[in-house]
Motif scaffolding. Structure first.
Motif, PDB file in Angstrom:
ATOM      1  N   GLN A   1      44.663  24.718  31.616  1.00  0.00           N
ATOM      2  CA  GLN A   1      44.731  23.663  31.203  1.00  0.00           C
ATOM      3  C   GLN A   1      42.552  23.629  31.701  1.00  0.00           C
ATOM      4  OE1 GLN A   1      45.801  23.124  28.464  1.00  0.00           O
ATOM      5  NE2 GLN A   1      47.817  22.586  29.016  1.00  0.00           N
ATOM      6  N   GLU A   2      42.389  23.378  32.056  1.00  0.00           N
ATOM      7  CA  GLU A   2      40.921  23.731  33.162  1.00  0.00           C
ATOM      8  C   GLU A   2      40.196  25.107  32.791  1.00  0.00           C
ATOM      9  OE1 GLU A   2      40.478  22.947  37.589  1.00  0.00           O
ATOM     10  OE2 GLU A   2      41.197  20.953  37.055  1.00  0.00           O
ATOM     11  N   ASP A   3      40.509  26.014  32.265  1.00  0.00           N
ATOM     12  CA  ASP A   3      40.219  27.328  31.976  1.00  0.00           C
ATOM     13  C   ASP A   3      39.711  26.587  30.071  1.00  0.00           C
ATOM     14  OD1 ASP A   3      39.644  28.132  34.106  1.00  0.00           O
ATOM     15  OD2 ASP A   3      41.410  30.103  33.495  1.00  0.00           O
ATOM     16  N   LYS A   4      40.841  26.373  29.403  1.00  0.00           N
ATOM     17  CA  LYS A   4      40.612  26.046  28.011  1.00  0.00           C
ATOM     18  C   LYS A   4      39.902  25.015  27.654  1.00  0.00           C
ATOM     19  CE  LYS A   4      43.065  22.771  26.668  1.00  0.00           C
ATOM     20  NZ  LYS A   4      44.092  22.627  26.116  1.00  0.00           N
ATOM     21  N   LEU A   5      39.520  23.854  28.862  1.00  0.00           N
ATOM     22  CA  LEU A   5      38.421  22.896  28.215  1.00  0.00           C
ATOM     23  C   LEU A   5      36.683  23.365  29.212  1.00  0.00           C
ATOM     24  CD1 LEU A   5      39.809  19.529  30.724  1.00  0.00           C
ATOM     25  CD2 LEU A   5      40.336  20.381  28.302  1.00  0.00           C
ATOM     26  N   ASP A   6      36.955  24.188  29.729  1.00  0.00           N
ATOM     27  CA  ASP A   6      35.580  24.886  29.626  1.00  0.00           C
ATOM     28  C   ASP A   6      35.140  25.809  29.046  1.00  0.00           C
ATOM     29  OD1 ASP A   6      33.592  25.358  32.495  1.00  0.00           O
ATOM     30  OD2 ASP A   6      33.832  27.325  31.916  1.00  0.00           O
ATOM     31  N   LEU A   7      36.337  26.178  28.109  1.00  0.00           N
ATOM     32  CA  LEU A   7      36.354  27.625  27.475  1.00  0.00           C
ATOM     33  C   LEU A   7      35.378  26.435  25.991  1.00  0.00           C
ATOM     34  CD1 LEU A   7      36.691  29.892  26.047  1.00  0.00           C
ATOM     35  CD2 LEU A   7      39.053  29.297  24.687  1.00  0.00           C
ATOM     36  N   ILE A   8      35.838  25.815  25.890  1.00  0.00           N
ATOM     37  CA  ILE A   8      35.447  24.405  24.731  1.00  0.00           C
ATOM     38  C   ILE A   8      34.161  23.934  24.793  1.00  0.00           C
ATOM     39  CG2 ILE A   8      35.836  22.525  23.949  1.00  0.00           C
ATOM     40  CD1 ILE A   8      39.072  22.558  24.055  1.00  0.00           C
TER      41      ILE A   8
ATOM     42  N   LYS B   1      31.951  26.466  24.040  1.00  0.00           N
ATOM     43  CA  LYS B   1      32.211  26.999  22.753  1.00  0.00           C
ATOM     44  C   LYS B   1      31.426  26.285  22.329  1.00  0.00           C
ATOM     45  CE  LYS B   1      36.228  29.471  21.775  1.00  0.00           C
ATOM     46  NZ  LYS B   1      37.863  29.634  21.033  1.00  0.00           N
ATOM     47  N   LEU B   2      31.118  24.981  22.791  1.00  0.00           N
ATOM     48  CA  LEU B   2      29.788  23.924  21.965  1.00  0.00           C
ATOM     49  C   LEU B   2      28.601  23.995  22.642  1.00  0.00           C
ATOM     50  CD1 LEU B   2      32.740  20.523  21.965  1.00  0.00           C
ATOM     51  CD2 LEU B   2      31.289  22.359  19.713  1.00  0.00           C
ATOM     52  N   ASP B   3      28.457  24.293  23.749  1.00  0.00           N
ATOM     53  CA  ASP B   3      27.334  24.560  24.352  1.00  0.00           C
ATOM     54  C   ASP B   3      26.660  23.479  24.762  1.00  0.00           C
ATOM     55  OD1 ASP B   3      24.984  26.146  25.237  1.00  0.00           O
ATOM     56  OD2 ASP B   3      23.805  26.057  22.856  1.00  0.00           O
ATOM     57  N   LEU B   4      27.024  22.673  24.850  1.00  0.00           N
ATOM     58  CA  LEU B   4      26.653  21.575  25.746  1.00  0.00           C
ATOM     59  C   LEU B   4      26.014  21.689  26.876  1.00  0.00           C
ATOM     60  CD1 LEU B   4      30.332  19.951  26.816  1.00  0.00           C
ATOM     61  CD2 LEU B   4      29.035  19.815  24.523  1.00  0.00           C
TER      62      LEU B   4
ATOM     63  N   PHE C   1      39.594  16.311  27.988  1.00  0.00           N
ATOM     64  CA  PHE C   1      38.012  16.516  28.051  1.00  0.00           C
ATOM     65  C   PHE C   1      37.556  16.137  28.108  1.00  0.00           C
ATOM     66  CE2 PHE C   1      34.798  17.094  24.950  1.00  0.00           C
ATOM     67  CZ  PHE C   1      34.107  18.622  24.942  1.00  0.00           C
ATOM     68  N   MET C   2      36.898  14.753  27.814  1.00  0.00           N
ATOM     69  CA  MET C   2      36.592  13.714  28.549  1.00  0.00           C
ATOM     70  C   MET C   2      36.072  14.150  29.550  1.00  0.00           C
ATOM     71  SD  MET C   2      36.199  10.705  25.318  1.00  0.00           S
ATOM     72  CE  MET C   2      38.136   9.707  25.495  1.00  0.00           C
ATOM     73  N   ARG C   3      36.873  13.550  30.635  1.00  0.00           N
ATOM     74  CA  ARG C   3      36.108  13.123  31.810  1.00  0.00           C
ATOM     75  C   ARG C   3      36.165  15.196  32.308  1.00  0.00           C
ATOM     76  NH1 ARG C   3      40.921  10.942  31.550  1.00  0.00           N
ATOM     77  NH2 ARG C   3      41.870  12.893  32.525  1.00  0.00           N
ATOM     78  N   PHE C   4      36.748  16.101  31.687  1.00  0.00           N
ATOM     79  CA  PHE C   4      36.211  17.123  32.392  1.00  0.00           C
ATOM     80  C   PHE C   4      34.532  17.388  31.796  1.00  0.00           C
ATOM     81  CE2 PHE C   4      35.193  22.146  32.046  1.00  0.00           C
ATOM     82  CZ  PHE C   4      36.158  22.066  33.082  1.00  0.00           C
ATOM     83  N   ALA C   5      34.114  17.188  30.952  1.00  0.00           N
ATOM     84  CA  ALA C   5      33.087  17.661  29.726  1.00  0.00           C
ATOM     85  C   ALA C   5      31.902  16.765  30.936  1.00  0.00           C
ATOM     86  CB  ALA C   5      32.881  17.082  29.105  1.00  0.00           C
TER      87      ALA C   5
ATOM     88  N   ARG D   1      26.330  32.396  18.848  1.00  0.00           N
ATOM     89  CA  ARG D   1      27.448  33.595  19.878  1.00  0.00           C
ATOM     90  C   ARG D   1      27.899  32.832  20.455  1.00  0.00           C
ATOM     91  NH1 ARG D   1      24.908  36.320  16.863  1.00  0.00           N
ATOM     92  NH2 ARG D   1      23.205  37.223  17.041  1.00  0.00           N
ATOM     93  N   ARG D   2      29.439  33.034  20.511  1.00  0.00           N
ATOM     94  CA  ARG D   2      30.302  33.242  22.137  1.00  0.00           C
ATOM     95  C   ARG D   2      30.669  32.780  22.841  1.00  0.00           C
ATOM     96  NH1 ARG D   2      36.528  34.467  21.287  1.00  0.00           N
ATOM     97  NH2 ARG D   2      36.330  34.311  19.062  1.00  0.00           N
ATOM     98  N   LEU D   3      30.276  31.149  23.579  1.00  0.00           N
ATOM     99  CA  LEU D   3      29.931  31.331  25.212  1.00  0.00           C
ATOM    100  C   LEU D   3      31.147  31.795  25.377  1.00  0.00           C
ATOM    101  CD1 LEU D   3      27.186  28.599  24.693  1.00  0.00           C
ATOM    102  CD2 LEU D   3      26.831  31.551  24.927  1.00  0.00           C
ATOM    103  N   ALA D   4      31.936  32.377  25.620  1.00  0.00           N
ATOM    104  CA  ALA D   4      33.249  32.705  26.441  1.00  0.00           C
ATOM    105  C   ALA D   4      33.646  34.058  26.431  1.00  0.00           C
ATOM    106  CB  ALA D   4      34.268  32.046  25.473  1.00  0.00           C
TER     107      ALA D   4
END
Length: 389
Positions: free
Chosen positions: A158-165, A168-171, A187-191, A386-389
């Motif tokens: 789940q943490e890998d999924k949140l980081d993947l997002i 991908k969004l180039d936050l 997601f919001m807390r992780f981001a 460019r997918r950052l993943a």
């Protein structure tokens, strides 16, 4: 109760629980094409425990199958594999009771996800109780598919999924992000913690909003108990994880128009959703009745129609097979925690929830349904995405 005995499952003969030989032969023939036997020796074989199971299936389809399981009328030692084999052989397309026609027609022609009806799934499903979900999910309360590419545990997936997002969004630090259908806010807390962004999340679940606020103290996060159609302000990025399944095809375009008006011209929008392979298929009637009222999986074509002229589809990533692992992990957690909830929720709920988790795991394993992450831009990323993943 959580451990099903193989010998107990196979103690009955077909004749002791079934009297209609013609229907029995038809069912046995269909199941044989999927490698499933009635009262057989394989762990995925269906074990009949009461009269009338097959009649209920042929009369009511998956509603009859699911309700018969909830009633204890049949078992399968490996329920997940039973459904994987059944769906891989497309047996669900062989049994289409006339009495389910009304369900199919209403799903096709009616808007079952209006502003008023949209709140039903929050009350029925997501407001079951935060303690219940905390026992089943990972510590961040992430109720969507994990990303198991390099993960060994549910928490890591789940943490890998949140980081993947986030990648991908180039936050970037200081960005403002809208989370449509934010759930408990994982997601919001992780981001906010790892990418230094501020977030606004909308949900139709009071329990989710309350839990999220309590666990986001000190972070630049706002939870709104609000329908997505009411949001009208600009954000640098938009994310929606596991919510589009509740939108319905009658509202797909409206949803995308909301995302379009809320996304800055140079922004990115990530849509994470379960999807179906066939546009014309209808929602599973048992899931609709007992788990996700008014839910409706989109097809790739329907999503394409909805974004037509609004967004550029920059990226599409399918990791639906990972939902199999996620659901099996949730089921293990659920069964381990069940003694804490059994008195409150009861045996029928236990069987219902187990059927839900394991039938869905089997569906993803059979590749009958998918998990997609789309990345959209309003104008097209200059030089290409460019997918950052």
């Amino acid at each position: 109760m959580n451990q099903i005995s193989s010998s107990a499952l196979r103690s009955s003969s077909p004749a002791s629980v079934f009297s209609n030989s013609r229907l029995y032969d038809t069912a046995a023939s269909l199941l044989a094409t999927a490698g499933i036997a009635i009262n057989g020796n394989a762990p995925w074989d269906i074990q009949l425990r009461q009269n009338g199971v097959l009649e209920r299936v042929f009369d009511q389809g998956n509603v009859g199958l699911g309700e018969a399981y909830m009633d204890g009328a049949w078992e399968a030692e490996r329920l997940d594999e039973f459904f994987c084999r059944l769906l891989r052989a497309r047996l669900d397309q062989q049994v289409k009771p006339v009495r389910l026609l009304a369900h199919a027609l209403s799903a096709k022609w009616l808007n079952l996800q209006t502003r008023r009806r949209a709140w039903q799934v929050g009350k029925v499903h997501y407001d079951l109780g935060n303690e219940f979900y905390a026992a089943m999910l990972d510590p961040r309360m992430t109720y969507t598919c994990g990303y198991w590419k390099g993960a060994k545990t549910l928490t890591a997936a789940q943490e890998d999924k949140l980081d993947l997002i986030c990648r991908k969004l180039d936050l970037r630090p200081g960005m403002r992000v809208l989370d449509i259908g934010c759930g408990w806010g994982s997601f919001m807390r992780f981001a906010a913690e790892y990418y230094q962004v501020s977030c606004v999340g909308v949900t139709i679940s009071r329990e989710q909003a309350q839990w999220g606020r309590e666990h986001s103290q000190g972070l630049p996060i706002e939870y709104r108990l609000q329908d997505y159609r009411e949001v009208d302000e600009r954000f640098d990025r938009i994310v929606s994880v596991g919510m589009f399944e509740h939108v319905g095809h009658k509202n797909h375009r409206t949803y995308m128009e909301v995302a379009h008006r809320c996304l800055k011209a140079d922004g990115l929008f990530l849509l994470h959703t379960i999807g179906k392979n066939v546009r014309a298929s209808v929602p599973d009637p048992w899931i609709d009745k007992y788990i996700f009222p008014n839910g409706a999986l989109p097809s790739i074509g329907q999503i394409g129609d909805a974004v037509d002229g609004l967004f550029v589809a920059e990226d599409l990533h399918n990791f639906g097979a990972d939902y199999d692992k996620t659901l099996m992990a949730w089921c293990r957690n659920f069964e381990a925690a069940w003694p804490r909830f059994s008195a409150q929720l009861g045996e029928r709920f236990y069987r219902m929830w187990r059927y839900y988790l394991l039938s869905c795991a089997g569906a993803f394993r059979a590749r009958d349904i998918q998990l997609w992450q789309w990345v959209f831009s309003r104008e097209g990323v200059t030089g290409g995405y460019r997918r950052l993943a």
